[in-house]
Design a protein around this motif. Structure first.
Motif, PDB file in Angstrom:
ATOM      1  N   THR A  44      54.302 -11.822 -26.481  1.00 21.25           N
ATOM      2  CA  THR A  44      53.969 -11.717 -27.891  1.00 21.25           C
ATOM      3  C   THR A  44      55.170 -12.158 -28.707  1.00 21.25           C
ATOM      4  O   THR A  44      56.291 -11.693 -28.483  1.00 21.25           O
ATOM      5  N   TYR A  45      54.922 -13.066 -29.614  1.00 20.21           N
ATOM      6  CA  TYR A  45      55.958 -13.597 -30.498  1.00 20.21           C
ATOM      7  C   TYR A  45      55.574 -13.259 -31.925  1.00 20.21           C
ATOM      8  O   TYR A  45      54.484 -13.607 -32.377  1.00 20.21           O
ATOM      9  N   LYS A  46      56.457 -12.583 -32.630  1.00 15.33           N
ATOM     10  CA  LYS A  46      56.279 -12.360 -34.056  1.00 15.33           C
ATOM     11  C   LYS A  46      57.128 -13.408 -34.750  1.00 15.33           C
ATOM     12  O   LYS A  46      58.345 -13.432 -34.590  1.00 15.33           O
ATOM     13  N   LEU A  47      56.457 -14.269 -35.482  1.00 10.66           N
ATOM     14  CA  LEU A  47      57.121 -15.415 -36.094  1.00 10.66           C
ATOM     15  C   LEU A  47      57.574 -15.104 -37.507  1.00 10.66           C
ATOM     16  O   LEU A  47      57.042 -14.205 -38.162  1.00 10.66           O
ATOM     17  N   LYS A  48      58.534 -15.863 -37.961  1.00 15.93           N
ATOM     18  CA  LYS A  48      58.956 -15.800 -39.353  1.00 15.93           C
ATOM     19  C   LYS A  48      57.807 -16.336 -40.204  1.00 15.93           C
ATOM     20  O   LYS A  48      57.052 -17.204 -39.770  1.00 15.93           O
ATOM     21  N   VAL A  85      51.758 -14.411 -32.388  1.00 14.70           N
ATOM     22  CA  VAL A  85      51.208 -15.316 -31.373  1.00 14.70           C
ATOM     23  C   VAL A  85      51.256 -14.600 -30.029  1.00 14.70           C
ATOM     24  O   VAL A  85      52.233 -13.918 -29.716  1.00 14.70           O
ATOM     25  N   HIS A  86      50.198 -14.752 -29.254  1.00  9.80           N
ATOM     26  CA  HIS A  86      50.142 -14.187 -27.905  1.00  9.80           C
ATOM     27  C   HIS A  86      49.899 -15.316 -26.908  1.00  9.80           C
ATOM     28  O   HIS A  86      49.019 -16.150 -27.129  1.00  9.80           O
ATOM     29  N   HIS A  87      50.672 -15.329 -25.835  1.00  9.50           N
ATOM     30  CA  HIS A  87      50.457 -16.247 -24.716  1.00  9.50           C
ATOM     31  C   HIS A  87      50.155 -15.392 -23.496  1.00  9.50           C
ATOM     32  O   HIS A  87      50.878 -14.428 -23.217  1.00  9.50           O
ATOM     33  N   LEU A 120      61.907 -20.153 -35.004  1.00  9.68           N
ATOM     34  CA  LEU A 120      60.761 -19.637 -35.749  1.00  9.68           C
ATOM     35  C   LEU A 120      60.442 -18.182 -35.396  1.00  9.68           C
ATOM     36  O   LEU A 120      59.626 -17.546 -36.049  1.00  9.68           O
ATOM     37  N   ILE A 121      61.088 -17.642 -34.362  1.00 15.28           N
ATOM     38  CA  ILE A 121      60.753 -16.325 -33.832  1.00 15.28           C
ATOM     39  C   ILE A 121      61.584 -15.223 -34.485  1.00 15.28           C
ATOM     40  O   ILE A 121      62.793 -15.339 -34.610  1.00 15.28           O
ATOM     41  N   ARG A 122      60.892 -14.141 -34.875  1.00 16.45           N
ATOM     42  CA  ARG A 122      61.586 -12.918 -35.317  1.00 16.45           C
ATOM     43  C   ARG A 122      61.822 -12.007 -34.123  1.00 16.45           C
ATOM     44  O   ARG A 122      62.921 -11.515 -33.934  1.00 16.45           O
ATOM     45  N   THR A 123      60.767 -11.742 -33.338  1.00  9.98           N
ATOM     46  CA  THR A 123      60.882 -10.893 -32.153  1.00  9.98           C
ATOM     47  C   THR A 123      59.981 -11.417 -31.046  1.00  9.98           C
ATOM     48  O   THR A 123      59.001 -12.127 -31.309  1.00  9.98           O
ATOM     49  N   MET A 124      60.339 -11.055 -29.801  1.00  7.93           N
ATOM     50  CA  MET A 124      59.549 -11.429 -28.626  1.00  7.93           C
ATOM     51  C   MET A 124      59.340 -10.181 -27.783  1.00  7.93           C
ATOM     52  O   MET A 124      60.199  -9.309 -27.744  1.00  7.93           O
ATOM     53  N   GLU A 125      58.215 -10.145 -27.091  1.00 12.60           N
ATOM     54  CA  GLU A 125      57.941  -9.041 -26.174  1.00 12.60           C
ATOM     55  C   GLU A 125      57.186  -9.596 -24.975  1.00 12.60           C
ATOM     56  O   GLU A 125      56.348 -10.484 -25.117  1.00 12.60           O
ATOM     57  N   SER A 126      57.488  -9.080 -23.811  1.00 11.61           N
ATOM     58  CA  SER A 126      56.812  -9.489 -22.585  1.00 11.61           C
ATOM     59  C   SER A 126      56.285  -8.254 -21.881  1.00 11.61           C
ATOM     60  O   SER A 126      57.018  -7.277 -21.700  1.00 11.61           O
ATOM     61  N   ARG A 127      55.025  -8.310 -21.504  1.00 14.68           N
ATOM     62  CA  ARG A 127      54.404  -7.215 -20.754  1.00 14.68           C
ATOM     63  C   ARG A 127      53.809  -7.782 -19.479  1.00 14.68           C
ATOM     64  O   ARG A 127      53.133  -8.807 -19.509  1.00 14.68           O
TER      65      ARG A 127
END
Length: 138
Positions: A44-48, A85-87, A120-127
């Motif tokens: 999960t990417y939280k974008l600017k 955004v979710h990948h 462009l990314i504010r935060t990233m998360e991986s699960r």
């Protein structure tokens, strides 16, 4: 009555909840049922705000991650928290995840995609997720 009791019990366990309405990126494969066993990574990417160049960068970059059919789906928020955004990626195990991700870095052009999208990314998360037996994504 049984359902109402379940809801009451569940409400004691639920700490928070949020909803999103997601749309699929047009350049990404549509999620298909898979043979397993697999593990899944949800990134999960939280974008600017104004991070719309993300989609054009990933439209070019997804070709670097399609060889092993690990790309399951790519989605962006339409309702709820925006610029999210979710990948979703599939791997046989954590070792194959590492090997696949390292292989992407050896491909010419991958580093350029990262160079243009990371700012462009504010935060990233991986699960890491393991599918239930009833899931079509095994």
């Amino acid at each position: 009555q049984e359902y109402l009791e379940f809801r009451k019990e569940r409400s004691r366990m639920l700490l928070s909840r949020r909803n999103q309405l997601l749309l699929e990126f047009s350049f990404w494969n549509e999620p298909q049922p898979r043979q397993g066993p697999n593990i899944y990574e949800l990134r999960t990417y939280k974008l600017k705000v104004g991070g719309s160049p993300w989609a054009s960068g990933w439209a070019r970059a997804i070709k670097y991650r399609q060889e092993n059919q690990e790309a399951v789906g790519g989605f962006f928020s339409q309702i709820g928290e925006l610029y999210v955004v979710h990948h979703l990626w599939a791997y046989k195990d954590l070792q194959s995840r590492e090997e696949t991700r390292n292989a992407a870095w050896r491909k010419r052009g991958w580093d350029e995609n990262v160079y243009y999208t990371v700012p462009l990314i504010r935060t990233m998360e991986s699960r890491i997720m393991i599918p239930l037996k009833i899931s079509p994504l095994q």
